[in-house]
Design a protein around this motif. Structure first.
Motif, PDB file in Angstrom:
ATOM      1  N   MET A  83       0.747  -1.294  -0.017  1.00 58.81           N
ATOM      2  CA  MET A  83      -0.129   0.118  -0.003  1.00 58.81           C
ATOM      3  C   MET A  83       0.897   1.250   0.039  1.00 58.81           C
ATOM      4  SD  MET A  83      -3.180  -0.664   2.875  1.00 58.81           S
ATOM      5  CE  MET A  83      -1.823  -0.815   4.044  1.00 58.81           C
ATOM      6  N   ASP A 112      -3.191   5.305  -0.799  1.00 55.30           N
ATOM      7  CA  ASP A 112      -4.218   4.106  -0.828  1.00 55.30           C
ATOM      8  C   ASP A 112      -4.829   4.272   0.520  1.00 55.30           C
ATOM      9  OD1 ASP A 112      -3.682   2.506  -3.283  1.00 55.30           O
ATOM     10  OD2 ASP A 112      -1.768   2.001  -2.372  1.00 55.30           O
ATOM     11  N   GLU A 136      -8.559   4.810  -0.584  1.00 52.46           N
ATOM     12  CA  GLU A 136      -9.474   3.762  -0.212  1.00 52.46           C
ATOM     13  C   GLU A 136      -9.762   3.472   1.163  1.00 52.46           C
ATOM     14  OE1 GLU A 136      -8.312   0.437  -2.248  1.00 52.46           O
ATOM     15  OE2 GLU A 136      -8.080   1.457  -4.290  1.00 52.46           O
TER      16      GLU A 136
END
Length: 269
Positions: free
Chosen positions: A1, A60, A96
């Motif tokens: 990530m 992310d 996200e």
């Protein structure tokens, strides 16, 4: 990530070290970009001043773990409410995953009752009220909230020093205290970044809420120091409650330091 830690301080730096070791790309944001853990991409910026934020694209996950500059309502609002808005706006793309670090100060219980994520949040302090407002904004952005209790660990030896000096006191009526070791703060955050299904809110504490006198007495015995004493008129922050970590445990997180005895024993060596 690709992870941005906004507020890469005491807890955030330990989280950053773990994420870097796990092969993730990590950016650390704080007012000054010096002293970041090895492998962390340092960003200098003040979340309370949107003009200072130049944030990378393609993040992310965002961990929002800031601290206010002062202990007053204006500083809390600037750091937690406005600051979160500034960071989310400054990110070129929405992350996200978002984990917002809050506090058990959002609870106002004073009767020693057990509280969890579903318990009423009716804080008497401005800090709890502002944090609840910030939590709502984080959750509206799809985030998860982690409510941490009293954080202790390496370098935070105030309680140990008071006991060693014979200056440790507790209120005559005594109250329950809740705590979590820094390493478990970072571990829980890393865990919440990687699990699939997450609840909106988690309480981050160890397994054993304990009376303040109990903790002080245990430390005094370990340090061969004078026993703690009751102090008439002493007031304590945080009310009187026993916070439950059952939801965090059920999500699969295993504590490195399940009780204050484990954590302080590691500090004492």
């Amino acid at each position: 990530m690709r992870v941005l830690i906004a507020g890469c301080g005491y807890v955030g730096s330990e989280l950053a070290r773990r994420l870097v070791a796990g092969g993730h790309d990590v950016w650390g944001l704080r007012r000054t970009a010096t002293g970041m853990p090895e492998g962390v991409r340092a960003l200098a910026g003040d979340v309370t001043d949107a003009a200072t934020l130049d944030l990378p694209d393609g993040i992310d996950a965002l961990v929002y773990a800031v601290s206010p500059a002062e202990r007053d309502e204006a500083a809390y609002r600037a750091a937690y409410v406005d600051g979160l808005d500034h960071v989310l706006t400054a990110l070129p793309t929405a992350p996200e995953r978002l984990v917002f670090v809050s506090s058990t100060a959002v609870y106002g219980q004073t009767d020693g009752s057990v509280v969890d994520e579903d318990s009423p949040t009716e804080p008497s302090s401005f800090s709890g009220r502002v944090l609840l407002e910030a939590e709502a904004r984080a959750r509206a952005a799809g985030g998860t909230v982690l409510r941490l209790a009293g954080i202790y660990g390496p370098g935070r030896t105030r309680l140990i020093d008071e006991v060693r000096a014979g200056e440790a006191t507790y209120p005559p009526e005594d109250v329950h205290t809740n705590r979590i070791h820094r390493d478990d703060c970072a571990g829980a955050l890393a865990h919440l970044l990687t699990i699939g299904t997450r609840a909106p809110v988690y309480v981050g504490v160890d397994d054993e809420p304990a009376l303040r006198r109990e903790v002080l007495t245990w430390l005094a015995e370990r340090l061969d120091a004078p026993p703690p004493r009751a102090a008439p008129g002493q007031r304590t922050r945080g009310g009187d409650k026993r916070c439950s970590n059952a939801r965090l445990r059920a999500s699969g997180y295993d504590l490195a330091f399940p009780s204050y005895r484990d954590g302080y024993a590691a500090m004492l060596g």
